[in-house]
Each structure stands twice: as structure tokens, then as C-alpha cells.
Design a protein around this motif. Sequence first.
Motif, mmCIF file in Angstrom:
data_model
loop_
_atom_site.group_PDB
_atom_site.id
_atom_site.type_symbol
_atom_site.label_atom_id
_atom_site.label_comp_id
_atom_site.label_asym_id
_atom_site.label_seq_id
_atom_site.Cartn_x
_atom_site.Cartn_y
_atom_site.Cartn_z
ATOM 1 N N SER A 54 -0.192 -7.951 7.025
ATOM 2 C CA SER A 54 -0.721 -8.101 5.774
ATOM 3 C C SER A 54 -1.142 -7.012 5.098
ATOM 4 O O SER A 54 -2.132 -6.806 4.494
ATOM 5 C CB SER A 54 -2.150 -8.839 6.046
ATOM 6 N N SER A 103 1.038 -4.210 2.853
ATOM 7 C CA SER A 103 2.329 -3.152 2.249
ATOM 8 C C SER A 103 2.184 -2.005 2.619
ATOM 9 O O SER A 103 3.426 -1.407 2.825
ATOM 10 C CB SER A 103 2.240 -3.596 0.636
ATOM 11 N N THR A 155 0.165 -10.979 -4.646
ATOM 12 C CA THR A 155 -1.351 -10.843 -4.781
ATOM 13 C C THR A 155 -1.618 -11.507 -6.148
ATOM 14 O O THR A 155 -2.699 -12.346 -6.521
ATOM 15 C CB THR A 155 -1.984 -9.453 -4.556
ATOM 16 N N ALA A 171 -3.084 -1.464 -0.761
ATOM 17 C CA ALA A 171 -1.945 -2.286 -0.042
ATOM 18 C C ALA A 171 -2.530 -2.393 1.313
ATOM 19 O O ALA A 171 -1.898 -2.165 2.297
ATOM 20 C CB ALA A 171 -0.814 -1.486 -0.240
ATOM 21 N N GLY A 189 -6.762 -8.120 -2.151
ATOM 22 C CA GLY A 189 -6.446 -9.022 -3.450
ATOM 23 C C GLY A 189 -7.618 -9.819 -3.581
ATOM 24 O O GLY A 189 -8.015 -10.263 -4.531
ATOM 25 N N ASP A 241 -3.161 -14.263 2.668
ATOM 26 C CA ASP A 241 -2.780 -12.754 2.662
ATOM 27 C C ASP A 241 -1.371 -12.505 3.069
ATOM 28 O O ASP A 241 -0.798 -11.591 2.916
ATOM 29 C CB ASP A 241 -4.037 -11.947 3.286
ATOM 30 N N ARG A 293 1.221 -13.736 0.913
ATOM 31 C CA ARG A 293 1.436 -13.004 -0.460
ATOM 32 C C ARG A 293 1.857 -11.525 -0.036
ATOM 33 O O ARG A 293 2.735 -10.855 -0.953
ATOM 34 C CB ARG A 293 0.086 -12.923 -1.206
ATOM 35 N N ASN A 347 4.788 -9.684 -1.917
ATOM 36 C CA ASN A 347 4.843 -7.914 -2.459
ATOM 37 C C ASN A 347 5.705 -7.362 -1.981
ATOM 38 O O ASN A 347 6.349 -6.393 -2.661
ATOM 39 C CB ASN A 347 3.125 -7.566 -1.737
#
Length: 433
Positions: free
Chosen positions: A281, A283, A320, A360, A365, A394, A397, A401
Motif C-alpha cells: 500500500s 508507492s 487515489t 505515498a 489518500g 488502499d 489504488r 498509482n
Amino acid sequence: MKKLALHWQILLGMVLGVLVALLLNNFSWGANFIGDWIKPFGTIFINALKLIAVPLILASLIKGVSDLKDISSLSKMGLRTISTYVITTVIAVSIGLMVVNVVKPGSTITEDTRNELVEAYGGEAQKRKEQADMQKEAGPLQALVDIVPDNIIGASSNNRNMLQVIFFAIFFGIGLILIPEATSKPVKDFFDGFNEVILKMIDIIMLAAPYGVFALLAALVVEAPSADLFAALGMYAVSVIIGLALMIGVYLLLVWGFTKKTPKFFLNGISPAQLLAFSTSSSAATLPVTMERVEEHLGVKKEVTSFVLPIGATINMDGTSLYQAVAAVFIAQAFGMDLSLGAQLGIIVTATLASIGSAAVPGAGMVMLVIVLAQAGIPEAGLALIFAVDRPLDMCRTVVNVTGDAAVSMMVAKSQGKLGEPHVKNWDDDYKH
Ligand code: ASP
């Protein structure tokens, strides 16, 4: 025996993690056992990845910028990168709005469920709101001020300050371009070598990826809230997931259209990073692997990856922003509000900006969602409604991302004539087949 490709190994680790957790959950000692003896390995794995993030950004961005040789190619690439990022984010928010208006997940929530959720998660929602308030209190230009660190060692000491490290690295790279080559060469060579070492370290960490994700998912399963609440939020979760899947489709089309690379090629190359994004979760934690995959497996030249990806990991969060749009309208629907077209257009702007401002890291988010809600006049207490399913969403998403960053770097590379053939090196050969 032929070795499984890395993405299959990771997938296997994930599935086994879920199964083992479901099994152990039947015993009274199961959850504690996972918490004490399995989860720490997941934490070690994420820590190792995060450990690499700051040195990787420093080394690769300094090298990337200085390789551009002149300031005009830097600003050309910078402009192209940022504008493509903004365009994809606006597409993502629009898809989110479209799906949530068609599916109308908020209308399935009964008043009882709503009250139950607000009661159960009101406290957590309040915490997110306080975090967001701190960000809101700052003046309109605070985001800009935050980019410039007053101390680079201080900035590098916190992964949340990634944008500050990026700023320093680009600035340093510009300095390197502007001094005579004889003086800059040793510095560049140093960062070149440094970069290679970091990439090798990522290779080593990735050997542990299947075990790391096993531990991460097992821990997530035992920590998940009750299944009843999941069911009540089912339609909302489905809407977010449909939107995210559509967005992946948009990337595949864009990559195909711009670079003529097939969806299969793109997905094969990027899938280990996607699976890692799903498991962590984050990036930022995934960035080292995203960079390696995009460069070695998708054929994007280092000058592009080292510039486009670290910036993307921090500011380009299409998943996000899409989720924020769906969540905002869902909460409005659940509270029986009818959002006007103007309010929904406002969401496009705020969700785009909020996703740029989201860190990130897991759950970021949701903090920024508070700002989207406030702007659209939707009750912030509504955060409590979506809390129960936020973690799995999360995870999803974050996949989008990371995929978005990879897709944009391919498009930018193509437009700069810097998209070549994949060149797998290091130990990748072991898990390539
Ligand atoms: N976890 C997401 C990421 O790191 C951010 C968020 O949407 O919470 O990309």
C-alpha cells in the motif's frame, strides 16, 4: 527445475499468506502467533524497501538530470511529465465520478448501517480529520514552501519529505550541468556507481519479496475488521474497484497508442511492482522496484525513469484521486445529499490537487479526502462510513498509482526518443521465465 517468474512467486506468497492466516484464525492463539512471529518479517521487508528510497532518488535523479546535458531538455521533459501526470489524474477522477453516479452505491446504505458505521469508526475518522486540519491551517502557498528543505540531512531523514529530496537532487543535477565537464565528471561517475550499487541492493531485497508479501498479507487478514461491515460497503468497494480497473484499461490503451507496446508486454514488465504496491500500500516503498522494472523490462532509458518515476511516486496518484471522487460522492449519497454538476466539477479540481498532496504511504489518500469533502460541503463525519474497507481499497489504488507512473514514463520516453528494448540484467535472469 524451471524457476517461477517473480510475479508468480509473489502471487503465490500472497495467496499462501491469506490462506495461512485464515487457517490460524480458527485457533485462539492464531492471531497472536501471526502478530509475533510472521508480521515482523513483513515489516522488515517494507523497511528494507523504504531504506532504499531516499538514496535511490538522490543517486538516480542527480545522474538523470546531469545526463540531460542542458537545461532546456530538462525543462522540456519536466513540462511534458507534469502535464501528462495532470491529464491522467483528471481522467481518473472523471472515471470515478462516472462510475459512482451510475452505480449509486450510497443509496444501498440504510440509516441503521450508517449510524452503526459512524459509531464504530467515528474516533478514527476524527483522527484523520485532525491530521487534515493541520494541513489546511497552512496558507495557500504552504505546499510550495514545503518543497524547499532548509536542511538536506533533515529532509532525507523522513520518507514523507520525498518531494524535498527530489528538489535537492534536481537542483544539484542542474548545478552539475552548469559546471565544466572536467570537474563534473568524477561527481557523475560517483553517482553512477552509487546508483548501480543501489540497484543491486534492490535485486537482493526482491529475492525476499515472496516471503515478505506472505507475511504482510497474513498480518492484514488477522487485523481486518468484521465481515458484516465489509458487506454493507460492498457496492462502494465494487465501484472503486470498477473505476480502478477501467483506469488500468486506459493506461493500456495509452501505452499501446503512444508506444505500440502491447498490453501483455506492459503488464509482464510491470506486474511485480504492481503486486508489491498491492502488498505494501505504498508507492514510495514500491518505487525502487518500479524503477528497476520500467528501466530493465519496459526499456525506458535511465534518464527518463530517474526523473519521471520519483516525481510520479510523489505527485501522480491516479488511483487515489479516483478513489477520492468515488468516496466523496458515495458519502454524499449515503447522507441523502444531491450533488450538483458544479459540485462534482469542483471535486475534479480538489481530488486532483489532493492526490498530488497525498504522501505515498498507506492511508494517505484518506487524510486528503477530508479536504475534498470539506470543499464540496459533504459531512466529514462520513469518513467513518468508509473506514472499514479503506485498507483493501488502499492496496488496489496503490496498484493504479504505480501503474500510472510506469505508463506515463513510457509515454514521456517515447516522446523524447528514449524508449529502447528491455535489457534485463543482474539476477533478474533467475526469475525471468
Ligand atoms: N497508499 C497510496 C500510495 O502510496 C496513497 C493513498 O491513496 O493512500 O500510493
